[in-house]
Write an enzyme that holds these catalytic residues in place. Structure first.
Site, short mmCIF file in Angstrom:
data_model
loop_
_atom_site.label_atom_id
_atom_site.label_comp_id
_atom_site.label_asym_id
_atom_site.label_seq_id
_atom_site.Cartn_x
_atom_site.Cartn_y
_atom_site.Cartn_z
N GLY A 46 0.76 -1.19 -0.10
CA GLY A 46 0.03 0.14 0.02
C GLY A 46 0.91 1.18 0.08
O GLY A 46 1.66 1.29 0.77
N VAL A 71 -0.86 -3.64 10.35
CA VAL A 71 0.26 -3.26 9.98
C VAL A 71 0.09 -1.58 9.77
O VAL A 71 0.78 -0.83 10.21
CB VAL A 71 0.91 -3.67 8.67
CG1 VAL A 71 2.06 -3.07 8.20
CG2 VAL A 71 1.21 -5.08 8.91
N CYS A 130 -9.59 2.43 3.93
CA CYS A 130 -8.86 3.45 4.84
C CYS A 130 -10.13 4.47 5.42
O CYS A 130 -11.02 4.76 4.79
CB CYS A 130 -7.70 4.08 4.06
SG CYS A 130 -7.05 3.15 3.05
N LYS A 165 -10.37 -2.14 -4.71
CA LYS A 165 -10.55 -3.13 -3.98
C LYS A 165 -11.55 -3.09 -2.91
O LYS A 165 -11.45 -2.14 -1.77
CB LYS A 165 -9.03 -3.42 -3.16
CG LYS A 165 -8.95 -4.55 -2.39
CD LYS A 165 -7.61 -4.84 -2.01
CE LYS A 165 -7.55 -6.04 -1.28
NZ LYS A 165 -5.97 -6.30 -0.76
N THR A 193 -9.62 -7.68 4.32
CA THR A 193 -9.43 -8.32 5.39
C THR A 193 -10.90 -8.07 6.15
O THR A 193 -11.39 -6.86 5.98
CB THR A 193 -8.32 -8.06 6.31
OG1 THR A 193 -8.32 -6.52 6.39
CG2 THR A 193 -7.15 -8.72 5.59
N GLY A 243 -8.94 -14.07 -0.90
CA GLY A 243 -9.60 -14.17 0.36
C GLY A 243 -9.20 -15.73 0.92
O GLY A 243 -9.98 -16.51 0.42
N GLY A 244 -7.99 -16.14 1.40
CA GLY A 244 -7.70 -17.32 2.04
C GLY A 244 -7.44 -18.41 0.78
O GLY A 244 -7.51 -19.65 1.27
N THR A 266 -2.08 -14.32 2.20
CA THR A 266 -1.42 -14.90 3.59
C THR A 266 -0.72 -16.20 3.17
O THR A 266 0.50 -16.50 3.75
CB THR A 266 -2.55 -15.03 4.39
OG1 THR A 266 -3.12 -14.11 4.71
CG2 THR A 266 -1.95 -15.65 5.79
C1 LIG Z 1 0.26 -8.24 6.56
C2 LIG Z 1 -0.76 -7.96 5.49
C3 LIG Z 1 -0.67 -6.55 4.99
C4 LIG Z 1 -1.85 -6.26 4.28
N1 LIG Z 1 -1.60 -4.86 3.62
C5 LIG Z 1 -2.51 -4.40 2.57
C6 LIG Z 1 -2.36 -3.19 1.96
O1 LIG Z 1 -1.39 -2.36 2.12
N2 LIG Z 1 -3.22 -2.88 0.96
C7 LIG Z 1 -4.35 -3.78 0.86
O2 LIG Z 1 -5.30 -3.24 -0.11
N3 LIG Z 1 -4.48 -4.83 1.47
C8 LIG Z 1 -3.94 -5.26 2.40
N4 LIG Z 1 -3.73 -6.53 2.86
C9 LIG Z 1 -4.93 -7.35 2.37
C10 LIG Z 1 -4.44 -8.33 1.34
O3 LIG Z 1 -4.08 -7.87 0.44
C11 LIG Z 1 -5.66 -9.41 1.11
O4 LIG Z 1 -6.71 -8.61 0.92
C12 LIG Z 1 -6.27 -10.04 2.55
O5 LIG Z 1 -5.08 -10.57 3.20
C13 LIG Z 1 -7.18 -11.41 2.10
O6 LIG Z 1 -6.40 -12.17 1.25
P1 LIG Z 1 -5.58 -13.78 1.90
O7 LIG Z 1 -6.65 -14.24 2.81
O8 LIG Z 1 -5.11 -14.35 0.76
O9 LIG Z 1 -4.51 -13.09 2.68
C14 LIG Z 1 -2.95 -6.99 3.83
C15 LIG Z 1 -3.03 -8.21 4.57
C16 LIG Z 1 -1.96 -8.60 5.35
C17 LIG Z 1 -2.03 -9.97 6.05
#
Ligand SMILES: Cc1cc2nc3c(=O)[nH]c(=O)nc-3n(C[C@H](O)[C@H](O)[C@H](O)COP(=O)(O)O)c2cc1C
Length: 302
Positions: A46, A71, A130, A165, A193, A243-244, A266
Protein backbone atom coordinates in the site's frame (compact mmCIF):
# COMPACT_ATOMS: atom_id res chain seq x y z
CA UNK A 1 -1.47 -26.45 -21.81
CA UNK A 2 -4.66 -24.45 -21.41
CA UNK A 3 -4.98 -20.80 -22.32
CA UNK A 4 -4.63 -18.78 -19.12
CA UNK A 5 -4.60 -15.30 -20.72
CA UNK A 6 -7.02 -12.83 -19.17
CA UNK A 7 -7.60 -9.12 -19.70
CA UNK A 8 -8.65 -6.77 -16.91
CA UNK A 9 -9.45 -3.38 -18.46
CA UNK A 10 -6.40 -2.72 -20.64
CA UNK A 11 -4.23 -4.90 -18.47
CA UNK A 12 -3.10 -8.09 -20.19
CA UNK A 13 -2.31 -10.97 -17.87
CA UNK A 14 -0.37 -14.02 -19.07
CA UNK A 15 -2.04 -15.93 -16.27
CA UNK A 16 -4.73 -15.00 -13.72
CA UNK A 17 -2.59 -15.28 -10.58
CA UNK A 18 -1.63 -12.05 -8.78
CA UNK A 19 0.05 -11.50 -5.44
CA UNK A 20 -2.03 -9.50 -2.95
CA UNK A 21 -0.91 -6.12 -1.64
CA UNK A 22 0.98 -6.13 1.66
CA UNK A 23 1.92 -9.79 1.44
CA UNK A 24 4.61 -9.78 -1.26
CA UNK A 25 6.58 -6.61 -0.52
CA UNK A 26 7.70 -4.98 -3.78
CA UNK A 27 8.21 -8.39 -5.39
CA UNK A 28 12.02 -8.23 -5.34
CA UNK A 29 12.12 -9.64 -1.79
CA UNK A 30 10.74 -12.87 -3.28
CA UNK A 31 13.04 -13.09 -6.31
CA UNK A 32 15.24 -15.79 -4.74
CA UNK A 33 12.26 -18.09 -4.24
CA UNK A 34 10.20 -17.70 -7.38
CA UNK A 35 10.61 -16.55 -10.99
CA UNK A 36 8.70 -13.26 -10.78
CA UNK A 37 7.98 -13.32 -14.52
CA UNK A 38 5.79 -16.39 -14.00
CA UNK A 39 3.31 -14.42 -11.88
CA UNK A 40 0.39 -12.76 -13.74
CA UNK A 41 0.79 -9.53 -11.75
CA UNK A 42 2.49 -8.35 -8.61
CA UNK A 43 0.50 -5.90 -6.51
CA UNK A 44 2.95 -4.02 -4.35
CA UNK A 45 2.57 -2.68 -0.81
CA UNK A 46 0.00 0.00 0.00
CA UNK A 47 1.32 3.44 -1.03
CA UNK A 48 0.10 6.75 0.36
CA UNK A 49 0.72 10.38 -0.57
CA UNK A 50 2.93 10.89 2.48
CA UNK A 51 5.21 8.69 4.57
CA UNK A 52 3.42 6.55 7.19
CA UNK A 53 5.04 4.86 10.19
CA UNK A 54 2.33 2.24 10.59
CA UNK A 55 0.94 1.11 13.94
CA UNK A 56 2.81 0.10 17.09
CA UNK A 57 3.78 -3.54 17.63
CA UNK A 58 2.40 -6.17 18.01
CA UNK A 59 0.86 -5.93 14.56
CA UNK A 60 0.22 -9.56 13.81
CA UNK A 61 -1.43 -12.45 15.61
CA UNK A 62 -2.09 -16.00 14.54
CA UNK A 63 -5.68 -17.25 14.82
CA UNK A 64 -7.27 -20.60 13.89
CA UNK A 65 -6.96 -20.96 10.09
CA UNK A 66 -5.97 -17.33 9.71
CA UNK A 67 -4.09 -14.32 10.97
CA UNK A 68 -4.89 -10.83 12.23
CA UNK A 69 -2.83 -7.81 11.21
CA UNK A 70 -2.84 -4.10 11.92
CA UNK A 71 0.31 -3.06 10.03
CA UNK A 72 -1.31 0.30 9.25
CA UNK A 73 0.02 0.98 5.74
CA UNK A 74 3.64 1.56 6.69
CA UNK A 75 5.38 3.04 3.64
CA UNK A 76 7.65 5.93 2.65
CA UNK A 77 5.13 7.79 0.50
CA UNK A 78 4.57 8.02 -3.24
CA UNK A 79 7.46 10.34 -4.02
CA UNK A 80 9.93 7.92 -2.46
CA UNK A 81 8.24 5.10 -4.36
CA UNK A 82 8.59 6.90 -7.71
CA UNK A 83 12.21 7.92 -7.16
CA UNK A 84 13.66 4.92 -5.33
CA UNK A 85 11.52 1.83 -5.69
CA UNK A 86 10.11 2.18 -9.20
CA UNK A 87 13.56 2.17 -10.85
CA UNK A 88 14.27 -1.17 -9.16
CA UNK A 89 11.01 -2.89 -10.09
CA UNK A 90 10.15 -1.45 -13.50
CA UNK A 91 11.93 -4.21 -15.42
CA UNK A 92 10.61 -7.17 -13.46
CA UNK A 93 9.06 -8.73 -16.59
CA UNK A 94 5.48 -8.95 -15.45
CA UNK A 95 2.72 -6.49 -14.58
CA UNK A 96 3.47 -4.46 -11.48
CA UNK A 97 0.40 -2.80 -9.95
CA UNK A 98 0.50 -0.22 -7.16
CA UNK A 99 -2.00 -0.39 -4.31
CA UNK A 100 -3.03 3.16 -3.34
CA UNK A 101 -4.50 4.36 -0.04
CA UNK A 102 -5.43 7.75 1.39
CA UNK A 103 -7.32 9.70 4.02
CA UNK A 104 -9.29 11.93 1.63
CA UNK A 105 -10.38 11.70 -2.02
CA UNK A 106 -7.82 14.41 -2.81
CA UNK A 107 -5.02 12.34 -1.23
CA UNK A 108 -5.92 9.30 -3.30
CA UNK A 109 -6.10 11.39 -6.48
CA UNK A 110 -2.76 13.14 -5.89
CA UNK A 111 -1.05 9.80 -5.23
CA UNK A 112 -2.66 8.18 -8.30
CA UNK A 113 -1.66 11.14 -10.49
CA UNK A 114 2.02 10.63 -9.67
CA UNK A 115 1.78 6.93 -10.48
CA UNK A 116 -0.01 7.71 -13.75
CA UNK A 117 3.29 9.15 -14.97
CA UNK A 118 5.19 5.87 -14.47
CA UNK A 119 5.35 4.11 -17.86
CA UNK A 120 5.84 0.59 -16.55
CA UNK A 121 2.95 0.59 -14.07
CA UNK A 122 -0.12 -0.39 -16.13
CA UNK A 123 -2.71 -0.25 -13.33
CA UNK A 124 -3.44 0.78 -9.77
CA UNK A 125 -5.59 -0.86 -7.13
CA UNK A 126 -7.41 1.50 -4.75
CA UNK A 127 -7.65 0.28 -1.20
CA UNK A 128 -10.85 1.95 -0.01
CA UNK A 129 -10.75 0.36 3.44
CA UNK A 130 -8.94 3.39 4.88
CA UNK A 131 -10.57 5.78 7.34
CA UNK A 132 -11.88 9.03 5.88
CA UNK A 133 -10.26 11.57 8.20
CA UNK A 134 -12.53 14.39 7.04
CA UNK A 135 -15.66 12.41 7.63
CA UNK A 136 -15.20 11.03 11.13
CA UNK A 137 -12.88 8.13 10.38
CA UNK A 138 -15.42 5.80 8.81
CA UNK A 139 -13.78 3.78 6.03
CA UNK A 140 -14.54 5.02 2.49
CA UNK A 141 -15.37 1.51 1.40
CA UNK A 142 -18.31 1.03 3.75
CA UNK A 143 -20.65 3.56 2.17
CA UNK A 144 -21.77 4.04 -1.41
CA UNK A 145 -21.07 7.75 -1.17
CA UNK A 146 -17.58 7.35 0.31
CA UNK A 147 -16.53 4.72 -2.22
CA UNK A 148 -17.90 6.75 -5.14
CA UNK A 149 -16.15 9.94 -3.98
CA UNK A 150 -12.72 8.29 -4.03
CA UNK A 151 -13.19 6.66 -7.42
CA UNK A 152 -14.53 9.86 -8.96
CA UNK A 153 -11.55 11.90 -7.71
CA UNK A 154 -9.03 9.31 -8.87
CA UNK A 155 -10.68 8.71 -12.27
CA UNK A 156 -10.21 12.40 -13.07
CA UNK A 157 -6.43 12.10 -12.60
CA UNK A 158 -5.65 8.48 -13.48
CA UNK A 159 -6.03 7.28 -17.04
CA UNK A 160 -4.91 3.65 -17.00
CA UNK A 161 -6.57 0.52 -15.62
CA UNK A 162 -8.27 1.26 -12.31
CA UNK A 163 -9.05 -1.61 -9.95
CA UNK A 164 -11.00 -0.87 -6.77
CA UNK A 165 -10.51 -3.20 -3.81
CA UNK A 166 -13.67 -3.68 -1.79
CA UNK A 167 -14.07 -4.10 1.94
CA UNK A 168 -16.12 -7.06 3.19
CA UNK A 169 -17.11 -5.15 6.32
CA UNK A 170 -20.40 -3.99 4.81
CA UNK A 171 -24.04 -5.03 4.75
CA UNK A 172 -24.39 -5.26 0.96
CA UNK A 173 -21.16 -5.44 -1.02
CA UNK A 174 -22.99 -5.36 -4.37
CA UNK A 175 -24.18 -1.85 -3.58
CA UNK A 176 -20.59 -0.59 -3.19
CA UNK A 177 -19.43 -2.54 -6.27
CA UNK A 178 -22.13 -0.93 -8.42
CA UNK A 179 -21.25 2.54 -7.08
CA UNK A 180 -17.58 2.21 -8.07
CA UNK A 181 -18.49 0.73 -11.45
CA UNK A 182 -20.72 3.75 -12.11
CA UNK A 183 -17.78 6.08 -11.37
CA UNK A 184 -15.56 4.41 -13.94
CA UNK A 185 -13.68 1.60 -12.18
CA UNK A 186 -12.37 -0.96 -14.71
CA UNK A 187 -12.47 -3.83 -12.23
CA UNK A 188 -13.17 -4.64 -8.60
CA UNK A 189 -11.04 -6.86 -6.40
CA UNK A 190 -12.44 -8.49 -3.27
CA UNK A 191 -12.11 -9.15 -0.44
CA UNK A 192 -9.89 -7.10 1.81
CA UNK A 193 -9.54 -8.36 5.40
CA UNK A 194 -12.51 -8.87 7.75
CA UNK A 195 -12.42 -6.88 11.00
CA UNK A 196 -11.46 -9.15 13.88
CA UNK A 197 -10.05 -9.27 17.41
CA UNK A 198 -8.19 -11.74 19.64
CA UNK A 199 -7.52 -11.51 23.39
CA UNK A 200 -4.67 -12.76 25.58
CA UNK A 201 -6.79 -14.01 28.48
CA UNK A 202 -3.91 -14.18 31.01
CA UNK A 203 -2.94 -10.53 30.42
CA UNK A 204 -6.54 -9.48 29.80
CA UNK A 205 -5.41 -7.52 26.78
CA UNK A 206 -5.99 -7.64 23.04
CA UNK A 207 -3.20 -9.35 21.10
CA UNK A 208 -2.86 -6.42 18.69
CA UNK A 209 -1.56 -2.96 19.65
CA UNK A 210 -4.63 -1.16 18.31
CA UNK A 211 -6.95 -3.87 19.66
CA UNK A 212 -8.65 -4.84 16.40
CA UNK A 213 -7.21 -5.85 13.05
CA UNK A 214 -7.87 -7.47 9.69
CA UNK A 215 -8.48 -11.20 9.49
CA UNK A 216 -7.05 -13.03 6.47
CA UNK A 217 -6.24 -16.60 5.42
CA UNK A 218 -8.34 -19.75 4.94
CA UNK A 219 -10.78 -18.70 7.69
CA UNK A 220 -12.24 -16.02 5.39
CA UNK A 221 -12.46 -18.01 2.16
CA UNK A 222 -16.16 -18.97 2.28
CA UNK A 223 -17.10 -15.33 2.95
CA UNK A 224 -14.92 -14.22 0.04
CA UNK A 225 -16.34 -16.82 -2.38
CA UNK A 226 -19.88 -15.78 -1.46
CA UNK A 227 -19.11 -12.08 -2.00
CA UNK A 228 -17.33 -12.68 -5.33
CA UNK A 229 -20.34 -14.69 -6.50
CA UNK A 230 -22.72 -11.89 -5.50
CA UNK A 231 -20.64 -9.10 -7.02
CA UNK A 232 -19.92 -10.96 -10.28
CA UNK A 233 -23.66 -11.15 -10.89
CA UNK A 234 -24.20 -7.49 -10.03
CA UNK A 235 -21.57 -5.74 -12.22
CA UNK A 236 -20.37 -5.92 -15.83
CA UNK A 237 -16.68 -5.19 -15.10
CA UNK A 238 -14.30 -8.08 -14.33
CA UNK A 239 -14.00 -9.25 -10.74
CA UNK A 240 -10.71 -10.26 -9.11
CA UNK A 241 -11.22 -12.71 -6.24
CA UNK A 242 -9.14 -13.21 -3.12
CA UNK A 243 -9.38 -14.28 0.47
CA UNK A 244 -7.85 -17.44 1.86
CA UNK A 245 -6.59 -18.97 -1.40
CA UNK A 246 -4.00 -21.62 -0.48
CA UNK A 247 -3.96 -23.84 -3.59
CA UNK A 248 -5.26 -24.23 -7.16
CA UNK A 249 -8.53 -25.82 -6.10
CA UNK A 250 -9.32 -22.79 -3.94
CA UNK A 251 -8.57 -20.57 -6.95
CA UNK A 252 -10.90 -22.61 -9.17
CA UNK A 253 -13.73 -22.07 -6.66
CA UNK A 254 -13.25 -18.33 -7.14
CA UNK A 255 -13.28 -18.64 -10.96
CA UNK A 256 -16.49 -20.65 -10.81
CA UNK A 257 -17.99 -18.02 -8.50
CA UNK A 258 -17.28 -15.44 -11.24
CA UNK A 259 -13.72 -14.17 -10.72
CA UNK A 260 -11.68 -13.49 -13.88
CA UNK A 261 -8.41 -13.45 -11.90
CA UNK A 262 -7.32 -14.19 -8.35
CA UNK A 263 -4.86 -12.88 -5.77
CA UNK A 264 -2.85 -14.74 -3.17
CA UNK A 265 -2.08 -13.05 0.15
CA UNK A 266 -1.43 -14.81 3.45
CA UNK A 267 -0.32 -18.02 1.70
CA UNK A 268 2.85 -16.17 0.54
CA UNK A 269 4.00 -16.12 4.17
CA UNK A 270 3.81 -19.91 4.35
CA UNK A 271 5.27 -20.67 0.91
CA UNK A 272 6.94 -17.83 -1.01
CA UNK A 273 6.60 -19.80 -4.27
CA UNK A 274 2.87 -20.48 -3.83
CA UNK A 275 1.72 -18.14 -6.61
CA UNK A 276 3.52 -20.09 -9.32
CA UNK A 277 2.44 -23.42 -7.79
CA UNK A 278 -1.16 -22.22 -7.95
CA UNK A 279 -0.71 -21.21 -11.60
CA UNK A 280 0.68 -24.68 -12.40
CA UNK A 281 -2.13 -26.32 -10.45
CA UNK A 282 -4.78 -24.36 -12.37
CA UNK A 283 -3.18 -25.50 -15.64
CA UNK A 284 -3.10 -29.12 -14.50
CA UNK A 285 -6.73 -29.05 -13.35
CA UNK A 286 -7.90 -27.54 -16.64
CA UNK A 287 -5.89 -30.14 -18.60
CA UNK A 288 -7.27 -33.00 -16.56
CA UNK A 289 -10.78 -31.73 -17.22
CA UNK A 290 -10.01 -31.18 -20.93
CA UNK A 291 -10.80 -27.48 -20.70
CA UNK A 292 -8.83 -25.48 -23.26
CA UNK A 293 -9.38 -22.00 -21.84
CA UNK A 294 -9.79 -20.63 -18.34
CA UNK A 295 -12.64 -18.42 -19.58
CA UNK A 296 -14.82 -21.55 -19.89
CA UNK A 297 -15.11 -21.91 -16.13
CA UNK A 298 -15.44 -18.25 -15.13
CA UNK A 299 -18.90 -17.83 -13.59
CA UNK A 300 -19.74 -21.52 -14.09
CA UNK A 301 -21.80 -21.46 -10.89
CA UNK A 302 -24.94 -19.40 -11.44
C1 LIG B 1 0.25 -8.25 6.57
C2 LIG B 1 -0.82 -7.81 5.61
C3 LIG B 1 -0.73 -6.53 5.02
C4 LIG B 1 -1.70 -6.10 4.12
N1 LIG B 1 -1.58 -4.86 3.54
C5 LIG B 1 -2.51 -4.46 2.61
C6 LIG B 1 -2.38 -3.20 1.93
O1 LIG B 1 -1.42 -2.45 2.13
N2 LIG B 1 -3.35 -2.84 1.06
C7 LIG B 1 -4.43 -3.66 0.79
O2 LIG B 1 -5.28 -3.30 -0.03
N3 LIG B 1 -4.56 -4.87 1.40
C8 LIG B 1 -3.64 -5.27 2.29
N4 LIG B 1 -3.77 -6.51 2.90
C9 LIG B 1 -4.92 -7.37 2.56
C10 LIG B 1 -4.54 -8.44 1.54
O3 LIG B 1 -4.05 -7.86 0.35
C11 LIG B 1 -5.75 -9.36 1.24
O4 LIG B 1 -6.83 -8.58 0.77
C12 LIG B 1 -6.23 -10.14 2.45
O5 LIG B 1 -5.14 -10.56 3.25
C13 LIG B 1 -7.08 -11.35 2.07
O6 LIG B 1 -6.38 -12.26 1.27
P1 LIG B 1 -5.62 -13.56 1.89
O7 LIG B 1 -6.63 -14.28 2.76
O8 LIG B 1 -5.19 -14.36 0.70
O9 LIG B 1 -4.49 -13.04 2.69
C14 LIG B 1 -2.80 -6.96 3.81
C15 LIG B 1 -2.88 -8.23 4.40
C16 LIG B 1 -1.90 -8.67 5.28
C17 LIG B 1 -2.03 -10.05 5.88
Amino acid sequence: MSNLNINIGELQLKNPVMTASGTFGYGLEYADFVNLEDIGAIIVKGTTLYHREGNDYPRMAETPSGMLNCVGLQNKGVEYFCNNIYPQIKDIGTNVIVNVSGSSPEDYAACAEQINGLDRIPAIELNISCPNVKDGGMAFGVTRKGAASVVKAVRAKYHKTLIVKLSPNVTDITDIAKAVEDEGADSVSLINTLMGMAIDIERRRPLLSIKTGGLSGPAIKPVAVRMVWQVAKAVRIPVIGLGGIMNAKDAIEFFMAGASAIQIGTANFIDPAISVKVRDGINKWLDEHKISSLTEIIGAVE
